[in-house]
Motif scaffolding. Structure first.
Motif, PDB file in Angstrom:
ATOM      1  N   ASP A  57     -82.240 -33.447  38.145  1.00  0.00           N
ATOM      2  CA  ASP A  57     -82.266 -34.488  39.170  1.00  0.00           C
ATOM      3  C   ASP A  57     -80.862 -35.045  39.375  1.00  0.00           C
ATOM      4  O   ASP A  57     -80.188 -35.400  38.406  1.00  0.00           O
ATOM      5  CB  ASP A  57     -83.221 -35.613  38.771  1.00  0.00           C
ATOM      6  CG  ASP A  57     -84.668 -35.154  38.777  1.00  0.00           C
ATOM      7  OD1 ASP A  57     -84.953 -34.111  39.386  1.00  0.00           O
ATOM      8  OD2 ASP A  57     -85.503 -35.834  38.163  1.00  0.00           O
ATOM      9  N   ARG A  58     -80.416 -35.135  40.589  1.00  0.00           N
ATOM     10  CA  ARG A  58     -79.086 -35.643  40.904  1.00  0.00           C
ATOM     11  C   ARG A  58     -79.217 -36.846  41.825  1.00  0.00           C
ATOM     12  O   ARG A  58     -80.107 -36.898  42.683  1.00  0.00           O
ATOM     13  CB  ARG A  58     -78.226 -34.579  41.577  1.00  0.00           C
ATOM     14  CG  ARG A  58     -78.227 -33.221  40.908  1.00  0.00           C
ATOM     15  CD  ARG A  58     -77.569 -33.230  39.553  1.00  0.00           C
ATOM     16  NE  ARG A  58     -76.122 -33.367  39.658  1.00  0.00           N
ATOM     17  CZ  ARG A  58     -75.297 -33.367  38.601  1.00  0.00           C
ATOM     18  NH1 ARG A  58     -75.816 -33.287  37.376  1.00  0.00           N
ATOM     19  NH2 ARG A  58     -74.008 -33.470  38.753  1.00  0.00           N
ATOM     20  N   ILE A  59     -78.335 -37.816  41.627  1.00  0.00           N
ATOM     21  CA  ILE A  59     -78.300 -38.977  42.499  1.00  0.00           C
ATOM     22  C   ILE A  59     -76.890 -39.142  43.034  1.00  0.00           C
ATOM     23  O   ILE A  59     -75.917 -38.644  42.449  1.00  0.00           O
ATOM     24  CB  ILE A  59     -78.747 -40.267  41.770  1.00  0.00           C
ATOM     25  CG1 ILE A  59     -77.812 -40.557  40.579  1.00  0.00           C
ATOM     26  CG2 ILE A  59     -80.187 -40.162  41.318  1.00  0.00           C
ATOM     27  CD1 ILE A  59     -78.100 -41.881  39.913  1.00  0.00           C
ATOM     28  N   SER A  60     -76.777 -39.818  44.149  1.00  0.00           N
ATOM     29  CA  SER A  60     -75.488 -40.065  44.782  1.00  0.00           C
ATOM     30  C   SER A  60     -74.966 -41.420  44.325  1.00  0.00           C
ATOM     31  O   SER A  60     -75.619 -42.447  44.527  1.00  0.00           O
ATOM     32  CB  SER A  60     -75.639 -40.031  46.304  1.00  0.00           C
ATOM     33  OG  SER A  60     -74.404 -40.267  46.932  1.00  0.00           O
ATOM     34  N   ALA A  61     -73.802 -41.438  43.694  1.00  0.00           N
ATOM     35  CA  ALA A  61     -73.231 -42.674  43.149  1.00  0.00           C
ATOM     36  C   ALA A  61     -71.839 -42.916  43.733  1.00  0.00           C
ATOM     37  O   ALA A  61     -71.297 -42.088  44.467  1.00  0.00           O
ATOM     38  CB  ALA A  61     -73.175 -42.608  41.631  1.00  0.00           C
ATOM     39  N   ILE A  62     -71.284 -44.077  43.388  1.00  0.00           N
ATOM     40  CA  ILE A  62     -69.948 -44.463  43.855  1.00  0.00           C
ATOM     41  C   ILE A  62     -68.985 -44.451  42.675  1.00  0.00           C
ATOM     42  O   ILE A  62     -69.238 -45.085  41.653  1.00  0.00           O
ATOM     43  CB  ILE A  62     -69.968 -45.855  44.498  1.00  0.00           C
ATOM     44  CG1 ILE A  62     -70.851 -45.839  45.757  1.00  0.00           C
ATOM     45  CG2 ILE A  62     -68.555 -46.322  44.840  1.00  0.00           C
ATOM     46  CD1 ILE A  62     -71.007 -47.206  46.411  1.00  0.00           C
ATOM     47  N   ARG A  63     -67.882 -43.729  42.840  1.00  0.00           N
ATOM     48  CA  ARG A  63     -66.846 -43.701  41.806  1.00  0.00           C
ATOM     49  C   ARG A  63     -65.571 -44.342  42.349  1.00  0.00           C
ATOM     50  O   ARG A  63     -65.168 -44.087  43.485  1.00  0.00           O
ATOM     51  CB  ARG A  63     -66.554 -42.267  41.353  1.00  0.00           C
ATOM     52  CG  ARG A  63     -65.477 -42.173  40.269  1.00  0.00           C
ATOM     53  CD  ARG A  63     -65.450 -40.796  39.647  1.00  0.00           C
ATOM     54  NE  ARG A  63     -65.154 -39.755  40.632  1.00  0.00           N
ATOM     55  CZ  ARG A  63     -65.292 -38.453  40.376  1.00  0.00           C
ATOM     56  NH1 ARG A  63     -65.729 -38.052  39.191  1.00  0.00           N
ATOM     57  NH2 ARG A  63     -64.995 -37.556  41.306  1.00  0.00           N
ATOM     58  N   VAL A  64     -64.954 -45.167  41.528  1.00  0.00           N
ATOM     59  CA  VAL A  64     -63.710 -45.843  41.913  1.00  0.00           C
ATOM     60  C   VAL A  64     -62.542 -44.881  41.699  1.00  0.00           C
ATOM     61  O   VAL A  64     -62.424 -44.247  40.645  1.00  0.00           O
ATOM     62  CB  VAL A  64     -63.516 -47.121  41.075  1.00  0.00           C
ATOM     63  CG1 VAL A  64     -62.154 -47.752  41.364  1.00  0.00           C
ATOM     64  CG2 VAL A  64     -64.629 -48.114  41.369  1.00  0.00           C
ATOM     65  N   PHE A  74     -63.120 -54.470  47.568  1.00  0.00           N
ATOM     66  CA  PHE A  74     -63.235 -53.012  47.565  1.00  0.00           C
ATOM     67  C   PHE A  74     -62.776 -52.469  48.918  1.00  0.00           C
ATOM     68  O   PHE A  74     -63.016 -53.090  49.964  1.00  0.00           O
ATOM     69  CB  PHE A  74     -64.679 -52.582  47.309  1.00  0.00           C
ATOM     70  CG  PHE A  74     -65.163 -52.847  45.917  1.00  0.00           C
ATOM     71  CD1 PHE A  74     -64.942 -51.929  44.906  1.00  0.00           C
ATOM     72  CD2 PHE A  74     -65.827 -54.028  45.617  1.00  0.00           C
ATOM     73  CE1 PHE A  74     -65.394 -52.170  43.617  1.00  0.00           C
ATOM     74  CE2 PHE A  74     -66.281 -54.281  44.331  1.00  0.00           C
ATOM     75  CZ  PHE A  74     -66.057 -53.344  43.324  1.00  0.00           C
ATOM     76  N   THR A  75     -62.125 -51.316  48.906  1.00  0.00           N
ATOM     77  CA  THR A  75     -61.665 -50.680  50.137  1.00  0.00           C
ATOM     78  C   THR A  75     -62.195 -49.247  50.196  1.00  0.00           C
ATOM     79  O   THR A  75     -62.583 -48.667  49.172  1.00  0.00           O
ATOM     80  CB  THR A  75     -60.132 -50.648  50.215  1.00  0.00           C
ATOM     81  OG1 THR A  75     -59.625 -49.841  49.123  1.00  0.00           O
ATOM     82  CG2 THR A  75     -59.555 -52.054  50.106  1.00  0.00           C
ATOM     83  N   GLU A  76     -62.195 -48.686  51.412  1.00  0.00           N
ATOM     84  CA  GLU A  76     -62.676 -47.317  51.570  1.00  0.00           C
ATOM     85  C   GLU A  76     -61.816 -46.327  50.803  1.00  0.00           C
ATOM     86  O   GLU A  76     -62.307 -45.301  50.323  1.00  0.00           O
ATOM     87  CB  GLU A  76     -62.696 -46.950  53.061  1.00  0.00           C
ATOM     88  CG  GLU A  76     -63.736 -47.717  53.874  1.00  0.00           C
ATOM     89  CD  GLU A  76     -63.784 -47.229  55.308  1.00  0.00           C
ATOM     90  OE1 GLU A  76     -62.995 -46.321  55.654  1.00  0.00           O
ATOM     91  OE2 GLU A  76     -64.598 -47.751  56.091  1.00  0.00           O
ATOM     92  N   GLN A  77     -60.513 -46.615  50.693  1.00  0.00           N
ATOM     93  CA  GLN A  77     -59.612 -45.701  49.997  1.00  0.00           C
ATOM     94  C   GLN A  77     -59.833 -45.715  48.480  1.00  0.00           C
ATOM     95  O   GLN A  77     -59.414 -44.795  47.777  1.00  0.00           O
ATOM     96  CB  GLN A  77     -58.155 -46.063  50.286  1.00  0.00           C
ATOM     97  CG  GLN A  77     -57.729 -45.905  51.732  1.00  0.00           C
ATOM     98  CD  GLN A  77     -58.246 -47.009  52.637  1.00  0.00           C
ATOM     99  OE1 GLN A  77     -58.609 -48.082  52.162  1.00  0.00           O
ATOM    100  NE2 GLN A  77     -58.281 -46.746  53.936  1.00  0.00           N
ATOM    101  N   GLN A  99     -72.163 -52.496  51.855  1.00  0.00           N
ATOM    102  CA  GLN A  99     -72.287 -53.761  51.132  1.00  0.00           C
ATOM    103  C   GLN A  99     -71.192 -53.895  50.075  1.00  0.00           C
ATOM    104  O   GLN A  99     -70.662 -54.983  49.842  1.00  0.00           O
ATOM    105  CB  GLN A  99     -73.668 -53.868  50.476  1.00  0.00           C
ATOM    106  CG  GLN A  99     -74.820 -54.117  51.440  1.00  0.00           C
ATOM    107  CD  GLN A  99     -75.250 -52.859  52.174  1.00  0.00           C
ATOM    108  OE1 GLN A  99     -74.799 -51.771  51.843  1.00  0.00           O
ATOM    109  NE2 GLN A  99     -76.122 -53.020  53.160  1.00  0.00           N
ATOM    110  N   VAL A 100     -70.853 -52.762  49.464  1.00  0.00           N
ATOM    111  CA  VAL A 100     -69.786 -52.773  48.449  1.00  0.00           C
ATOM    112  C   VAL A 100     -68.458 -53.162  49.078  1.00  0.00           C
ATOM    113  O   VAL A 100     -67.683 -53.947  48.513  1.00  0.00           O
ATOM    114  CB  VAL A 100     -69.678 -51.395  47.765  1.00  0.00           C
ATOM    115  CG1 VAL A 100     -68.431 -51.318  46.882  1.00  0.00           C
ATOM    116  CG2 VAL A 100     -70.919 -51.118  46.927  1.00  0.00           C
TER     117      VAL A 100
END
Length: 221
Positions: A57-64, A74-77, A99-100
């Motif tokens: 199972d894989r999930i989509s996460a946010i990495r800095v 937080f910025t898009e870059q 939202q982030v």
């Protein structure tokens, strides 16, 4: 010649202990234990199957991808999407990136960190009332090499050599808001720091005459 013959011994009538065999008890069968063993085997196989299926199972996460200092937005870059195994940890889903981008880092976040909900806040104390962003044009030797956005620095007044005044700290722990390319290499360049608005006029006055230096505070991140 006479051949001596030994009389035959009649063993048919022996009835002593040597001729008796102890009775063998019938093997006792335990169907309950057998059923339990089967259940354990099936349970182990099922658990293994679930683990294998779950690992896929894989999930989509946010990495800095860039250091974000406490209080910075937080910025898009500074973020990217990654696919990771679902381990049950409360990572922020990539679908929530808008939202982030409206929130601020609650703590200093280093590159490579997977974002969780407790790492962001809706309002920043660093950018709120009573704070000011100040640009500093620094010469070689007035800032350490490797300085980057999100670091904490002391802003110090360094008097000219002809002055009798002594150096003093103007801002004890200022947040670095942005850093120019040359400043990262330790050369002259522009950096922007966030200081209390009460000291910003003094910082600007000394900065205009080249009497400002910054010292990094690694332990204050």
């Amino acid at each position: 010649m006479r051949t001596s013959e030994k009389p035959a011994v009649d063993t048919a009538g022996l009835s002593g202990p040597a001729s008796r065999k102890l009775p063998v008890p019938p093997r006792e069968r335990k169907p309950a234990l057998a059923a339990l063993a089967v259940l354990l085997i099936l349970g182990g196989a099922l658990a293994t199957t679930l683990l294998v299926m779950r690992s896929g199972d894989r999930i989509s996460a946010i990495r800095v991808t860039q250091q974000i200092g406490a209080g910075q937005q937080f910025t898009e870059q500074a973020i990217e999407e990654v696919q990771i195994a679902d381990t049950g940890i409360d990572y922020v889903d990539w679908s929530q990136r808008q939202q982030v981008l409206k929130s601020f880092a609650a703590v200093t976040i280093l590159p490579g960190t997977l974002l969780t909900n407790n790492m962001g806040v809706r309002a920043s104390a660093e950018l709120g009332p009573g704070k000011a962003k100040v640009g500093l044009a620094l010469k070689p030797g007035q800032a350490p090499a490797g300085l980057q956005k999100g670091d904490r620095v002391q802003v110090v007044h360094v008097p000219a050599r002809t002055s009798q005044a002594e150096s003093r700290v103007l801002a004890q722990s200022a947040l670095v808001f942005s850093v120019g390319e040359s400043s990262r290499a330790g050369g002259s360049g522009l950096i922007t720091v966030i200081v209390d608005s009460s000291v910003s006029p003094e910082v600007l006055r000394y900065a205009s005459s080249g009497e400002i230096a910054v010292a990094e505070l690694p332990g204050a991140r």
